[in-house]
Design a protein around this motif. Sequence first.
Motif, PDB file in Angstrom:
ATOM      1  N   UNK A   9       0.841  -1.188   0.000  1.00 27.02           N
ATOM      2  CA  UNK A   9       0.000   0.000   0.000  1.00 27.02           C
ATOM      3  C   UNK A   9       0.880   1.244   0.000  1.00 27.02           C
ATOM      4  N   UNK A  10       0.430   2.268  -0.713  1.00 25.51           N
ATOM      5  CA  UNK A  10       1.095   3.577  -0.793  1.00 25.51           C
ATOM      6  C   UNK A  10       2.385   3.554  -1.613  1.00 25.51           C
TER       7      UNK A  10
ATOM      8  N   UNK B  67       6.812   8.769  -2.946  1.00 26.76           N
ATOM      9  CA  UNK B  67       5.575   9.430  -3.349  1.00 26.76           C
ATOM     10  C   UNK B  67       4.417   9.066  -2.428  1.00 26.76           C
ATOM     11  N   UNK B  68       4.478   7.907  -1.797  1.00 32.74           N
ATOM     12  CA  UNK B  68       3.412   7.479  -0.893  1.00 32.74           C
ATOM     13  C   UNK B  68       3.304   8.299   0.368  1.00 32.74           C
ATOM     14  N   UNK B  69       4.308   9.159   0.638  1.00 36.10           N
ATOM     15  CA  UNK B  69       4.201  10.053   1.793  1.00 36.10           C
ATOM     16  C   UNK B  69       5.372  10.013   2.749  1.00 36.10           C
TER      17      UNK B  69
ATOM     18  N   UNK C 256       6.174  16.518   6.534  1.00 31.16           N
ATOM     19  CA  UNK C 256       5.091  16.913   7.428  1.00 31.16           C
ATOM     20  C   UNK C 256       3.795  16.341   6.870  1.00 31.16           C
ATOM     21  N   UNK C 257       3.039  15.610   7.682  1.00 32.64           N
ATOM     22  CA  UNK C 257       1.727  15.141   7.232  1.00 32.64           C
ATOM     23  C   UNK C 257       0.662  16.084   7.770  1.00 32.64           C
TER      24      UNK C 257
ATOM     25  N   UNK D 142      11.104  26.296  -2.881  1.00 29.97           N
ATOM     26  CA  UNK D 142      10.600  25.207  -3.702  1.00 29.97           C
ATOM     27  C   UNK D 142      10.460  23.950  -2.845  1.00 29.97           C
ATOM     28  N   UNK D 143       9.217  23.559  -2.560  1.00 29.39           N
ATOM     29  CA  UNK D 143       8.919  22.328  -1.833  1.00 29.39           C
ATOM     30  C   UNK D 143       8.004  21.475  -2.699  1.00 29.39           C
ATOM     31  N   UNK D 144       7.916  20.201  -2.354  1.00 31.75           N
ATOM     32  CA  UNK D 144       7.072  19.261  -3.074  1.00 31.75           C
ATOM     33  C   UNK D 144       6.055  18.656  -2.122  1.00 31.75           C
ATOM     34  N   UNK D 145       4.895  18.343  -2.651  1.00 33.51           N
ATOM     35  CA  UNK D 145       3.917  17.584  -1.879  1.00 33.51           C
ATOM     36  C   UNK D 145       3.939  16.131  -2.352  1.00 33.51           C
ATOM     37  N   UNK D 146       3.349  15.257  -1.565  1.00 29.99           N
ATOM     38  CA  UNK D 146       3.283  13.846  -1.931  1.00 29.99           C
ATOM     39  C   UNK D 146       2.247  13.183  -1.049  1.00 29.99           C
TER      40      UNK D 146
END
Length: 429
Positions: free
Chosen positions: A134-135, A212-214, A358-359, A391-395
């Motif tokens: 999963x993820x 990418x799953x977090x 950070x979630x 410049x940051x990325x989300x995932x």
Amino acid sequence: MDSGSLAARRSAAVARGVGSVISSYVDSASGGTIVDVDGREWIDFAAGIAVTSVGNAAPRVVEAVREQVGRFTHTCFMVAPYEGYVAVCEALNSLVPGDFDKRSALFNSGAEAVENAVKIARHATGRPAVVVFEHAYHGRTNLTMALTAKNMPYKHRFGPFAGEVYRAPMSYPLRDGGLSGSAAAARAIDAITTQVGVDNVAAVLIEPIQGEGGFVVPAPGFLPELAAWARSIGAVYIADEIQTGFCRTGAWFASAHESVEPDLVTTAKGMAGGLPLAGVTGRAEIMDAVHVGGLGGTYGGNPVACAAALATVETMRELDLCAAAQRIAALALPRLTELAARYPWIAEVRGRGAMLALEVTHPDSVGPNGPTPDPARTAALAKACHEAGLLVLSCGTYANVIRLLPPLVIPPDTLDRGLAVLAEAAAGL
């Protein structure tokens, strides 16, 4: 040429399906910053998605690439071999965890490395089934989309996908009720045993820290128990270290944090200073099980990319970038933990080394899978950072994680400025 003009040209020339995080166009970049064509400086907490770990235009890499381009740019190793390919394989064999005889093969991208690792495992075992989690994220080709868990944007309407891929539950401490690593491993093993059958499993494929799953860090003990079980049933344990490898987590490879010695390891991203190169490294008896001619590709192990990789590894050793990743964590984690204490919508700070996250969730809202994700606030936080020049990325499966992947050579003052921008952006939400 400014970013607006380039955007107009892009609209007329580039397929709409190719997206970008920011609308600015890059002119130059260095260890921790990017300068766009409009002259604006950006603090880089993305590193090309964990690729430019040694910094952009790293001196050793530039010198090695120039020298190699001046000698020859391509022959195809399968046609006319050259030393650079061999030297990169030697380096991988020495760096990848495991006190046993190893072999390597080189490819172009992380997805291609994963595909070849699966091919090798199936060939060596004579079995069809591949277990993923999963993820998971493993790439964008047809097989690696099947291996990847997240639908949008990676899989949506691109099927049908390759078969004999099975998904097991992951250890996700924030979202699995506080299961220990051992209990989470037992849960996964039970699912594989009952739903796939141990005699069918060719490979167990997992990211030691999911990307990418977090940026999910499994509970201690999960990975070692999974690896030991895979070997006990005659399956190949494959560590996808494409994002976690090459000093990113404070060790050469994230598997080493729990003394896991994978049968096969896939690499790419940070290994060649920004040039496209990937590899599969593993136990000699597994790697050599494939018949001559069964592995390869026209550009795999390109001589210029190999020269860049050797210079990248030299730079990592010379600058001790494993220690540098640990220093980044030592500076960043207290600041991120302080933010989480201040803002209840930050449910967790996690990661290792310079792979931090950070979630973001809805405070005081809990669903069947733990805290309720808040993708809208996550997007707003990323946008505020971008507007302020960070410049940051989300995932994340739920698009609710902000990930931080600075170059490992980022100067402390630049890192500090970036963290200050992040704090200010959080305060404005």
